[in-house]
Design a protein around this motif. Sequence first.
Motif, PDB file in Angstrom:
ATOM      1  N   VAL A  73      -2.537  20.570  -5.018  1.00  0.00           N
ATOM      2  CA  VAL A  73      -2.084  19.645  -4.520  1.00  0.00           C
ATOM      3  C   VAL A  73      -0.873  18.983  -4.551  1.00  0.00           C
ATOM      4  O   VAL A  73       0.001  19.914  -5.426  1.00  0.00           O
ATOM      5  N   LEU A  74       0.122  18.282  -3.843  1.00  0.00           N
ATOM      6  CA  LEU A  74       1.629  17.889  -4.197  1.00  0.00           C
ATOM      7  C   LEU A  74       1.885  16.739  -3.017  1.00  0.00           C
ATOM      8  O   LEU A  74       0.825  16.372  -2.193  1.00  0.00           O
ATOM      9  N   SER A  75       2.358  15.693  -3.673  1.00  0.00           N
ATOM     10  CA  SER A  75       2.736  14.863  -3.363  1.00  0.00           C
ATOM     11  C   SER A  75       4.686  14.669  -3.077  1.00  0.00           C
ATOM     12  O   SER A  75       5.151  14.819  -4.132  1.00  0.00           O
ATOM     13  N   PRO A  91       6.488  -0.921  -3.684  1.00  0.00           N
ATOM     14  CA  PRO A  91       6.758   0.062  -3.325  1.00  0.00           C
ATOM     15  C   PRO A  91       7.010  -0.011  -1.871  1.00  0.00           C
ATOM     16  O   PRO A  91       6.654  -1.695  -1.358  1.00  0.00           O
ATOM     17  N   GLY A  92       7.923   0.610  -0.769  1.00  0.00           N
ATOM     18  CA  GLY A  92       7.976   0.191   0.018  1.00  0.00           C
ATOM     19  C   GLY A  92       7.480   0.863   1.621  1.00  0.00           C
ATOM     20  O   GLY A  92       5.943   0.856   0.822  1.00  0.00           O
ATOM     21  N   PRO A  93       7.373   0.817   2.939  1.00  0.00           N
ATOM     22  CA  PRO A  93       6.475   0.362   3.836  1.00  0.00           C
ATOM     23  C   PRO A  93       5.800   2.315   4.135  1.00  0.00           C
ATOM     24  O   PRO A  93       4.541   2.111   4.760  1.00  0.00           O
ATOM     25  N   MET A  94       6.171   2.884   3.269  1.00  0.00           N
ATOM     26  CA  MET A  94       5.769   3.928   3.623  1.00  0.00           C
ATOM     27  C   MET A  94       5.244   4.636   2.446  1.00  0.00           C
ATOM     28  O   MET A  94       6.464   4.236   1.544  1.00  0.00           O
ATOM     29  N   LEU A  95       4.416   4.754   1.939  1.00  0.00           N
ATOM     30  CA  LEU A  95       4.096   5.600   0.357  1.00  0.00           C
ATOM     31  C   LEU A  95       5.142   7.263   0.294  1.00  0.00           C
ATOM     32  O   LEU A  95       4.882   7.243  -0.903  1.00  0.00           O
ATOM     33  N   GLY A  96       4.302   7.844   1.206  1.00  0.00           N
ATOM     34  CA  GLY A  96       4.798   8.765   1.231  1.00  0.00           C
ATOM     35  C   GLY A  96       3.862  10.134   2.003  1.00  0.00           C
ATOM     36  O   GLY A  96       2.810   9.418   2.473  1.00  0.00           O
ATOM     37  N   ASP A  97       3.559  10.785   1.695  1.00  0.00           N
ATOM     38  CA  ASP A  97       2.712  11.904   2.182  1.00  0.00           C
ATOM     39  C   ASP A  97       1.533  12.925   0.628  1.00  0.00           C
ATOM     40  O   ASP A  97       2.464  13.612  -0.523  1.00  0.00           O
ATOM     41  N   ILE A  98       0.869  13.851   0.341  1.00  0.00           N
ATOM     42  CA  ILE A  98      -0.137  14.485  -0.275  1.00  0.00           C
ATOM     43  C   ILE A  98      -1.028  15.455   0.526  1.00  0.00           C
ATOM     44  O   ILE A  98      -0.916  15.470   1.415  1.00  0.00           O
ATOM     45  N   ILE A  99      -0.531  16.808  -0.320  1.00  0.00           N
ATOM     46  CA  ILE A  99      -0.920  17.197   0.398  1.00  0.00           C
ATOM     47  C   ILE A  99      -1.825  18.147  -0.205  1.00  0.00           C
ATOM     48  O   ILE A  99      -1.405  18.065  -1.569  1.00  0.00           O
TER      49      ILE A  99
END
Length: 171
Positions: free
Chosen positions: A77-79, A91-99
């Motif tokens: 996993v990558l975050s 947190p902001g309106p977008m937390l981010g990506d999890i791959i």
Amino acid sequence: MAELDIQISVEDIGWPGEETLLSFCERVLSAAAIYLRDSEKQPFPKMPPEVSLVFTDDASIQDINAEWRGKDKATNVLSFPAFPVQPGKMPGPMLGDIIIARETVEREAHELEKSFDDHLTHLLVHGFLHLLGYDHMNSAEAEIMEGLETRILAQLGLSDPYEGQDLKMEP
């Protein structure tokens, strides 16, 4: 309820269908968000923050890992947080990506004698915590993060993923 706007991209045919993955991820990540909100007093924006999930293969995650982390190997996993955030802060309106890479998850689940779904659940929780500023770069951070993972997974009916093993998430 700590709602999330979950966006999914499936890049490998070995993964279940998008609807199945979305339902699975909504259950896991909602449980994690609710636990953090209720037990850790983690604030969340009024509008559900976005989390992007990419379900891919070892080759793709190896390329991403090499480009962004300088590690030319596949990983589970990558975050990638969209914005810098400290644990417990808004947190902001977008937390981010999890791959997540399917082959690595399958291999690790087999090695750990766990079901694929149980290991995937752990990796989703792990990646989600990274998006909220948690890390495991030193033993103090790792103890906090792994403790949260263990308690969230217990809420989902899963045992401590770290009990009796040396396999820890790599930094």
